[in-house]
Design a protein around this motif. Sequence first.
Motif, PDB file in Angstrom:
ATOM      1  N   SER A  50       0.834  -1.197   0.000  1.00  0.00           N
ATOM      2  CA  SER A  50       0.000   0.000   0.000  1.00  0.00           C
ATOM      3  C   SER A  50       0.872   1.251   0.000  1.00  0.00           C
ATOM      4  O   SER A  50       2.073   1.195   0.288  1.00  0.00           O
ATOM      5  N   GLU A  51       0.219   2.386  -0.291  1.00  0.00           N
ATOM      6  CA  GLU A  51       0.938   3.642  -0.313  1.00  0.00           C
ATOM      7  C   GLU A  51       1.522   3.958   1.066  1.00  0.00           C
ATOM      8  O   GLU A  51       2.606   4.532   1.179  1.00  0.00           O
ATOM      9  N   GLU A  52       0.801   3.557   2.116  1.00  0.00           N
ATOM     10  CA  GLU A  52       1.301   3.791   3.479  1.00  0.00           C
ATOM     11  C   GLU A  52       2.629   3.095   3.734  1.00  0.00           C
ATOM     12  O   GLU A  52       3.477   3.612   4.441  1.00  0.00           O
ATOM     13  N   ARG A  58       5.182   5.420   2.391  1.00  0.00           N
ATOM     14  CA  ARG A  58       5.339   6.733   3.038  1.00  0.00           C
ATOM     15  C   ARG A  58       5.378   6.592   4.567  1.00  0.00           C
ATOM     16  O   ARG A  58       6.436   6.525   5.161  1.00  0.00           O
ATOM     17  N   CYS A 116       3.888  -4.099  -7.666  1.00  0.00           N
ATOM     18  CA  CYS A 116       2.953  -3.215  -6.963  1.00  0.00           C
ATOM     19  C   CYS A 116       1.968  -2.599  -7.943  1.00  0.00           C
ATOM     20  O   CYS A 116       2.290  -2.376  -9.102  1.00  0.00           O
ATOM     21  N   GLU A 156      -0.840   2.770  -8.853  1.00  0.00           N
ATOM     22  CA  GLU A 156      -1.062   3.942  -7.968  1.00  0.00           C
ATOM     23  C   GLU A 156       0.003   3.957  -6.883  1.00  0.00           C
ATOM     24  O   GLU A 156       0.481   5.013  -6.472  1.00  0.00           O
ATOM     25  N   VAL A 157       0.337   2.770  -6.410  1.00  0.00           N
ATOM     26  CA  VAL A 157       1.313   2.677  -5.330  1.00  0.00           C
ATOM     27  C   VAL A 157       2.701   3.061  -5.842  1.00  0.00           C
ATOM     28  O   VAL A 157       3.436   3.818  -5.206  1.00  0.00           O
ATOM     29  N   ASP A 207       3.271   5.055  -8.109  1.00  0.00           N
ATOM     30  CA  ASP A 207       3.291   6.489  -8.374  1.00  0.00           C
ATOM     31  C   ASP A 207       3.518   7.329  -7.115  1.00  0.00           C
ATOM     32  O   ASP A 207       3.931   8.480  -7.204  1.00  0.00           O
ATOM     33  N   ALA A 208       3.274   6.733  -5.952  1.00  0.00           N
ATOM     34  CA  ALA A 208       3.597   7.443  -4.710  1.00  0.00           C
ATOM     35  C   ALA A 208       5.086   7.748  -4.650  1.00  0.00           C
ATOM     36  O   ALA A 208       5.526   8.689  -3.985  1.00  0.00           O
TER      37      ALA A 208
END
Length: 363
Positions: free
Chosen positions: A116-118, A121, A162, A165-166, A168-169
């Motif tokens: 996930s994006e989390e 980040r 992945c 969208e992920v 792209d983070a």
Amino acid sequence: MSETNNVLRLPAERLYAAEIEALKAEDRDPRPAGWQLSPRAVLTYITGGRAGGVDITPKYIGHRRLVEIAIATLLTDRALLLIGEPGTAKSWLSENLTAAIHGDSSKVIQGTAGTSEEQIRYSWNYAMLLANGPSDAALIKSPIYRAMESGGIARFEEISRCASEVQDALISILSEKTISIPELAREVPAERGFSIIATANTRDRGVNDMSAALKRRFNILVLPSPADLETEVEIVRKRVGEIAANYELKAALPEEEAVRKVVTIFRELRSGVTLDSKEKVKGPSGVLSTAEAISLLTNGMALAASFGSGSIEPEDLAAGLQGAIVKDEDKDSGVWKEYLENVMKKRGSEWRSLYSACREMNG
Ligand SMILES: Nc1ncnc2c1ncn2[C@@H]1O[C@H](COP(=O)(O)OP(=O)(O)O)[C@@H](O)[C@H]1O
Ligand SMILES: [Mg+2]
């Protein structure tokens, strides 16, 4: 020493701590900000050499130029993406580069369809978040976040698995070189030395093809399969020796002869033609990488040590070959049989005992 005795797998910076210390002591070249070694010393660590009476074992065996480009990339604001077939040492090179440059290869994100994006980040300790609202204490930093703070290198394994969208983070992280935390009204800038080394399998490409915007933030380096038989035999022998020592396998190291045979079979099945280019062969469904050859032989040593004569016999090799080559029973068993009859059987006495053992194993 005793502290490390029971650890199954040491990270490169611990495994090769003595080499890194020797290189540090000898290093007279300027060190880039955030680096513990100069680029030249990192190159010696990866490709091998000597430093102050200590032998520096080669970690990556292949084109030196490739390693130079990898190191140079980490001096720029571009990140490094290593791509190639499975088992071409993408992860191994990434771990060792990170170990040499920062002495810490542990900041890793493993890419999966569920990443996930989390995880890229930051995330929150939800109990604390609910009790007291967003605070530093409730913040859980990702490996990339921690690398930015300390000017280190984060590793991103199998990035192409992945979701896009992920992936792209990463774009904002790599272009702005900051992570913003709106909840704390804060921007965390990257210290000098921060970079990312990502890896991706060419076999996975197309699953989540990386966006052009992300690719532009990376220098992409293709790690090739070993160019020739001799190089691959050398890689396999060296790594089997190191891994067997690490696992304390009480068996003799495989004879050069055995390694040569396994690597020959793998190369022929991989390329679809015999080494002398005279005979076409069909390839199996799975990947016969250098890494597979290494694990085949270390497994053979474990078998021989525990249940066999203490040295690898044709039966041990045959069991390993069967497991590596016949992944899909229906298709591969026939492919392997064809190879045994059309190629191996005709190779004469040196190959006879291995041929018979493989023949028996393949039913
Ligand atoms: N050119 C090479 N030089 C040194 N070791 C290699 C080379 N190619 C493969 N290996 C070995 O193969 C093993 C697996 O490599 P790994 O990094 O896991 O592959 P990948 O990440 O590309 O799938 C490692 O033990 C590594 O040492
Ligand atoms: Mg890998």
